[in-house]
Design an enzyme around this catalytic site. Structure first.
Site: not given
Ligand code: PAF
Length: 280
Positions: A36-37, A186
């Site tokens: 996602g990051h 996370s």
């Protein structure tokens, strides 16, 4: 990729990167990076000439009983991932320098911060708005990118950037999901295998409710069905499942306008949040 730790190194690094009037995008993160990051970095490279990222586990946005101490930290791995994804500059602010003794300023965004995450995690959005305001003021990017996974956070940051007239475009990037639909986070690392397999009921419940609302079912019935599904799947606490206006985050009892379904619930010791768009 250049890595800096001290704020005093930032101006020269930024001047070097902006050479020749290059545009700059910033991706603020707390590390423990996942796909996602990396999508934020890829999107940042698409919309700007240069990309900077920050990794800072911001103590101000964690409540006293939250996971600040056990939040996953993996600096070297994160740096390698950012470089591979095309990031040009990584700033790792140091807590004592970022919040020196005597630091006394809070950025507080009223209204959009008040409900949902704001209610469940008092002070959380003040911490987010304060750190993001500081990061944006220090880096002065043209664009800053944030994931839609934290949908209310995105709305808070948009409001803050507008109100403070920062002149920085705030861009939301769609949530990246595992193959079964669970939003990447996370905090998924905290889930036991059993919790992980049940956690997928969160996006499933949201999708089912979104379809029901789109096809005209009463909003209250759709939300009640989603909550019942989460309870059956073993979620021990449901903080909220709500249909909200996508811009103001105000709750909607009837479908209409720009809408978002948002949810937060606890499975084991892990609190998961998710959201999806709803169309008519
Ligand atoms: O979404 C996050 O990772 C954090 O809340 C942010 C925006 C980096 C601020 O600490």
């Amino acid at each position: 990729m250049q890595i800096i730790r001290e704020a005093s190194q930032l101006p020269s690094a930024l001047i070097a990167m902006g050479d020749g009037g290059k545009s700059l995008a910033l991706v603020p993160t707390m590390g423990a990076l996942h796909s996602g990051h990396l999508k934020l970095i890829t999107e940042a490279s698409r919309v700007a000439d240069r990309v900077a990222a920050t990794i800072f586990v911001n103590p101000l946005q964690f409540g006293a009983n939250e996971d600040f101490d056990r939040y996953p930290r993996q600096e070297e791995k994160d740096a390698a991932m950012l470089e591979e994804a095309g990031c040009d500059l990584l700033w790792l602010p140091q807590p004592a320098e970022f919040y020196p003794a005597g630091f006394a300023t809070t950025v507080s965004v009223k209204g959009v911060s008040d409900r949902w995450e704001g209610e469940a995690r008092p002070g959380h959005f003040d911490g987010v708005a304060t750190v993001v305001a500081k990061l944006l003021c220090a880096v002065r990017p043209d664009i800053a990118l944030f994931g839609e996974k934290d949908f209310q956070q995105l709305a808070v940051i948009r409001r803050m950037a507008l109100d403070l007239q920062l002149g920085i475009e705030v861009l939301g990037v769609p949530t990246v999901r595992d193959e079964d639909g669970l939003a990447l986070s996370s905090r998924n690392a905290y889930l036991s295998p059993e919790e992980r397999s049940n956690a997928v009921e969160l996006p499933r419940a949201l999708n089912e409710a979104a379809e029901a609302i789109s096809s005209g079912l009463l909003v209250s019935d759709a939300l009640a069905a989603a909550k019942a599904r989460l309870t059956r799947a073993g979620f021990s606490r449901i903080d909220y499942v709500a249909l909200v206006n996508a811009l103001t985050l105000e709750p909607l009892e009837q479908a209409g306008g720009p809408m978002r379904l948002i949810a937060a619930a606890l499975i084991g010791r892990t609190r998961l949040i998710d959201n999806i768009a709803v169309g008519l």
